[in-house]
Design a protein around this motif. Structure first.
Motif, short mmCIF file in Angstrom:
data_model
loop_
_atom_site.label_atom_id
_atom_site.label_comp_id
_atom_site.label_asym_id
_atom_site.label_seq_id
_atom_site.Cartn_x
_atom_site.Cartn_y
_atom_site.Cartn_z
N ILE A 17 0.82 -1.20 -0.05
CA ILE A 17 0.04 0.19 0.00
C ILE A 17 0.96 1.17 0.00
O ILE A 17 1.81 1.21 0.84
N VAL A 18 0.79 2.12 -1.11
CA VAL A 18 1.72 3.25 -1.28
C VAL A 18 1.04 4.53 -0.96
O VAL A 18 0.10 4.93 -1.94
N PRO A 19 1.67 5.34 -0.03
CA PRO A 19 1.04 6.83 0.13
C PRO A 19 2.11 7.66 -0.63
O PRO A 19 3.14 6.95 -1.23
N PRO A 20 1.89 8.82 -0.65
CA PRO A 20 2.68 9.90 -1.68
C PRO A 20 4.12 9.74 -1.05
O PRO A 20 5.16 10.42 -1.96
N LEU A 21 4.51 9.59 0.20
CA LEU A 21 5.74 9.62 0.69
C LEU A 21 6.56 8.41 0.40
O LEU A 21 7.81 8.05 1.05
N ARG A 22 6.02 7.39 -0.29
CA ARG A 22 6.58 6.12 -0.96
C ARG A 22 6.46 5.95 -2.33
O ARG A 22 5.72 6.58 -2.75
N GLU A 72 11.76 5.32 -0.17
CA GLU A 72 11.22 6.63 0.42
C GLU A 72 11.39 7.68 -0.81
O GLU A 72 12.26 7.67 -1.33
N VAL A 73 10.48 8.65 -0.68
CA VAL A 73 10.66 9.63 -1.76
C VAL A 73 10.97 10.86 -0.90
O VAL A 73 10.34 11.48 0.03
#
Length: 263
Positions: free
Chosen positions: A65-70, A111-112
């Motif tokens: 599961i990928v949020p914007p910081l990943r 990590e973005v």
């Protein structure tokens, strides 16, 4: 409603396929909750990233599961699918196979960094069907930053056995469910002992550990959105915030607040 791969990938994305002369390109689309990109693969690698929103990426017999910081690095030729969980600004980066930032066939959770995000935003401002000196420079900077990105062990392995598949799908949909393995056995038509063996054989871990991985995966986008840790703990089935934080620290070596501190 699933997006047609024939329309979306074969026609639109392939126009942006990377080349040795242009090793990094970008495509993009804004997607609604429950949209899906069906299983597909391509000869280039992909950094699956969303400026906004949350999505589920499935590949390598695993789910993230990928949020914007990943972001998820998907190597060339690896079949993958995407399910949109919240309205998402999908901005995948396509990387020529010769310039892959990570070796091997396995996906990586990245990590973005703030720098990487801003570079992606800058690249998006350019016409992706043309090439300029600035685009080439941005592409090289992005490739350099990708190779320096920290990776995170947030991975939920998926089974092949249909009984275990039914159990796992139900838990991914409702990670806070408090049913025991015995309870699940009655629902999926297998004994508790059989399910325990299947978890170890197919997923390499016990039921409790796998459920913990699912809950961690769901916790990431919730924390990223600023959801109070107490509410995160309650929704994911923990008896207290301290119990959730202790489990998180045991897994990642730091508290949830420290884990997301780089934003």
């Amino acid at each position: 409603m699933a997006i047609s791969i024939a329309t979306h990938t074969d026609v639109n994305w392939r126009r942006n396929a990377p080349t040795p002369e242009r090793p990094l390109t970008m495509s993009g689309r804004d997607l609604q909750a429950d949209d899906a990109l069906l299983p597909h693969s391509h000869p280039w690698g992909q950094v699956t990233y969303a400026l906004e929103g949350v999505m589920r990426v499935t590949a390598n017999n695993s789910s993230w599961i990928v949020p914007p910081l990943r972001a998820i690095w998907i190597p060339p030729e690896v079949e993958h699918a995407i399910t949109v969980l919240e309205t998402t600004q999908l901005r995948p980066l396509f990387v020529h196979a010769d310039r892959a930032p990570f070796a091997g066939p396995m996906c990586q959770v990245l990590e973005v960094s703030s720098l990487l995000r801003e570079l992606i935003v800058a690249l998006e401002q350019h016409d992706q069907h043309e090439q300029s000196a600035r685009q080439a420079l941005l592409g090289e900077l992005i490739l350099d930053e990708l190779a320096r990105s920290a990776t995170r062990p947030i991975r939920v392995p998926l089974p092949d056995d249909k009984r275990l598949k039914a159990l796992c799908a139900a838990l991914i949909a409702a990670p806070g469910a408090e049913l025991t393995l015995k309870d699940w056995a009655a629902q999926v038509g297998a004994s508790e002992r059989t399910l325990a063996r299947l978890f170890e054989r197919e997923l390499g871990m016990g039921f409790g550990q796998w459920r913990q991985q699912v809950r961690l995966a769901h916790a990431a986008p919730m924390i990223a959105r600023g959801t109070p840790l107490l509410l995160v703990a309650q929704e994911l089935g923990y008896t207290s915030q301290s119990a959730f934080s202790a489990m998180f620290k045991k897994t990642f070596g730091c508290s949830p607040s420290a884990f997301f501190d780089f934003q």
